[in-house]
Write a protein that holds these residues in place. Structure first.
Motif, PDB file in Angstrom:
ATOM      1  N   UNK A  73      11.369   7.808 -11.548  1.00 56.77           N
ATOM      2  CA  UNK A  73      11.296   8.882 -10.553  1.00 56.77           C
ATOM      3  C   UNK A  73      11.005   8.360  -9.153  1.00 56.77           C
ATOM      4  N   UNK A  74      10.367   7.210  -9.061  1.00 52.03           N
ATOM      5  CA  UNK A  74      10.004   6.661  -7.756  1.00 52.03           C
ATOM      6  C   UNK A  74      11.007   5.644  -7.239  1.00 52.03           C
ATOM      7  N   UNK A  75      11.982   5.273  -8.092  1.00 47.88           N
ATOM      8  CA  UNK A  75      12.959   4.236  -7.736  1.00 47.88           C
ATOM      9  C   UNK A  75      12.287   2.899  -7.448  1.00 47.88           C
ATOM     10  N   UNK A  76      11.147   2.675  -8.083  1.00 45.64           N
ATOM     11  CA  UNK A  76      10.453   1.390  -8.004  1.00 45.64           C
ATOM     12  C   UNK A  76      10.673   0.676  -9.333  1.00 45.64           C
ATOM     13  N   UNK A  77      10.989  -0.599  -9.277  1.00 54.80           N
ATOM     14  CA  UNK A  77      11.265  -1.334 -10.504  1.00 54.80           C
ATOM     15  C   UNK A  77      10.044  -1.338 -11.418  1.00 54.80           C
ATOM     16  N   UNK A  78      10.295  -1.535 -12.694  1.00 53.74           N
ATOM     17  CA  UNK A  78       9.191  -1.582 -13.651  1.00 53.74           C
ATOM     18  C   UNK A  78       8.234  -2.718 -13.296  1.00 53.74           C
ATOM     19  N   UNK A  79       8.799  -3.843 -12.862  1.00 54.90           N
ATOM     20  CA  UNK A  79       7.949  -4.958 -12.456  1.00 54.90           C
ATOM     21  C   UNK A  79       7.096  -4.616 -11.250  1.00 54.90           C
ATOM     22  N   UNK A  80       7.697  -3.885 -10.296  1.00 57.55           N
ATOM     23  CA  UNK A  80       6.935  -3.467  -9.123  1.00 57.55           C
ATOM     24  C   UNK A  80       5.821  -2.511  -9.489  1.00 57.55           C
ATOM     25  N   UNK A 127       0.831  -1.204   0.000  1.00 54.63           N
ATOM     26  CA  UNK A 127       0.000   0.000   0.000  1.00 54.63           C
ATOM     27  C   UNK A 127       0.865   1.253   0.000  1.00 54.63           C
ATOM     28  N   UNK A 128       1.979   1.204   0.733  1.00 52.17           N
ATOM     29  CA  UNK A 128       2.884   2.352   0.765  1.00 52.17           C
ATOM     30  C   UNK A 128       3.535   2.572  -0.591  1.00 52.17           C
ATOM     31  N   UNK A 129       3.915   1.481  -1.239  1.00 49.85           N
ATOM     32  CA  UNK A 129       4.521   1.586  -2.570  1.00 49.85           C
ATOM     33  C   UNK A 129       3.511   2.160  -3.557  1.00 49.85           C
ATOM     34  N   UNK A 130       2.286   1.677  -3.485  1.00 47.93           N
ATOM     35  CA  UNK A 130       1.238   2.173  -4.387  1.00 47.93           C
ATOM     36  C   UNK A 130       1.022   3.675  -4.192  1.00 47.93           C
ATOM     37  N   UNK A 131       0.973   4.100  -2.919  1.00 41.77           N
ATOM     38  CA  UNK A 131       0.780   5.517  -2.638  1.00 41.77           C
ATOM     39  C   UNK A 131       1.958   6.341  -3.140  1.00 41.77           C
ATOM     40  N   UNK A 132       3.157   5.801  -2.978  1.00 42.07           N
ATOM     41  CA  UNK A 132       4.348   6.499  -3.468  1.00 42.07           C
ATOM     42  C   UNK A 132       4.280   6.685  -4.981  1.00 42.07           C
ATOM     43  N   UNK A 133       3.858   5.651  -5.686  1.00 42.92           N
ATOM     44  CA  UNK A 133       3.752   5.732  -7.143  1.00 42.92           C
ATOM     45  C   UNK A 133       2.730   6.786  -7.566  1.00 42.92           C
ATOM     46  N   UNK A 134       1.615   6.849  -6.855  1.00 49.56           N
ATOM     47  CA  UNK A 134       0.591   7.841  -7.185  1.00 49.56           C
ATOM     48  C   UNK A 134       1.085   9.258  -6.907  1.00 49.56           C
ATOM     49  N   UNK A 155       7.466   4.270 -17.567  1.00 49.24           N
ATOM     50  CA  UNK A 155       8.918   4.365 -17.405  1.00 49.24           C
ATOM     51  C   UNK A 155       9.300   5.564 -16.541  1.00 49.24           C
ATOM     52  N   UNK A 156       8.644   6.701 -16.777  1.00 47.58           N
ATOM     53  CA  UNK A 156       8.977   7.912 -16.027  1.00 47.58           C
ATOM     54  C   UNK A 156       8.638   7.751 -14.550  1.00 47.58           C
ATOM     55  N   UNK A 157       7.478   7.176 -14.264  1.00 46.07           N
ATOM     56  CA  UNK A 157       7.069   6.986 -12.871  1.00 46.07           C
ATOM     57  C   UNK A 157       7.978   5.980 -12.180  1.00 46.07           C
ATOM     58  N   UNK A 158       8.328   4.912 -12.885  1.00 47.27           N
ATOM     59  CA  UNK A 158       9.230   3.913 -12.314  1.00 47.27           C
ATOM     60  C   UNK A 158      10.577   4.537 -11.973  1.00 47.27           C
TER      61      UNK A 158
END
Length: 209
Positions: free
Chosen positions: A64-71, A34-41, A59-62
């Motif tokens: 900028x958020x330092x979350x992998x594309x798979x994540x 849930x925290x990762x999802x909120x960070x992405x938003x 790609x840009x969101x991945x």
């Protein structure tokens, strides 16, 4: 023998502190998605506010958020899914603003309409939210599914507050609020602070009739 008994006790009956830490860690692990999802938003909202909706790519969101594309794809398998979730997130914040304004208004008649007017006009004073809503409002013009979601929100609120906010004057005020919102979005009018204040005060007067 004593050592074995102590060992069995330690394994079968962990301390209360150990159980607490174990449960707490499990709780945090469950909360992490849930925290990762909120960070992405939040990252998507910042990109939309600074560079427009076209900049909100997977790609840009991945990146900028330092979350992998798979994540990222785990939460939002497509760009449309991400944009839909961003819109829902903004709507939730908008609902919270309206509910808070309604709680502070003792007069039932026209309460929702006054809160809607103040929430819309107040976006201008919150630059981050205002820029995000500007981009989403522009996207509404091009995305039928977002327009449908917004229409459903408007219809649901109209039905919910039909007993207090269905008068002709209340509807005029909400249409005027939408016009003010659109003018702010397009930056089509020079509206001084004093004029804005007078407009809002006059519209608020209408809600009590």
């Amino acid at each position: 023998m004593r050592f074995k008994q102590f060992s069995r006790f330690s394994l079968t009956k962990p301390s209360g502190r150990y159980l607490y830490n174990l449960m707490s860690n499990a709780h945090h692990r469950k909360k992490q998605p849930a925290l990762v999802r909120q960070q992405l938003l939040e990252v998507a909202a910042r990109l939309a506010a600074s560079d427009g909706m076209a900049a909100v790519t997977l790609d840009a969101v991945s990146s900028a958020s330092s979350v992998s594309k798979g994540g990222l794809l785990h939460h939002f398998p497509t760009k449309n899914a991400l944009l839909d979730a961003l819109f829902e997130s903004l709507l939730e914040k908008f609902d919270v603003d309206i509910e808070e304004l309604m709680r502070g208004d003792p007069q039932p008649q026209g309460r929702f309409t006054r809160a809607y007017l103040r929430a819309v006009s107040g976006l201008k004073d919150r630059p981050d939210d205002s820029r995000s809503w500007t981009q989403v409002t522009i996207a509404l013009l091009a995305e039928p599914r977002l327009r449908l979601r917004w229409r459903r929100w408007v219809q649901a609120r109209a039905e919910e507050y039909v007993g207090t906010d269905s008068s002709l004057d209340a509807q005029i005020v909400r249409f005027a609020a939408d016009g003010l919102w659109f003018a702010d979005t397009l930056e089509s009018h020079e509206i001084s602070d004093s004029l804005r204040r007078d407009l809002i005060n006059r519209l608020v007067e209408l809600t009590g009739k």
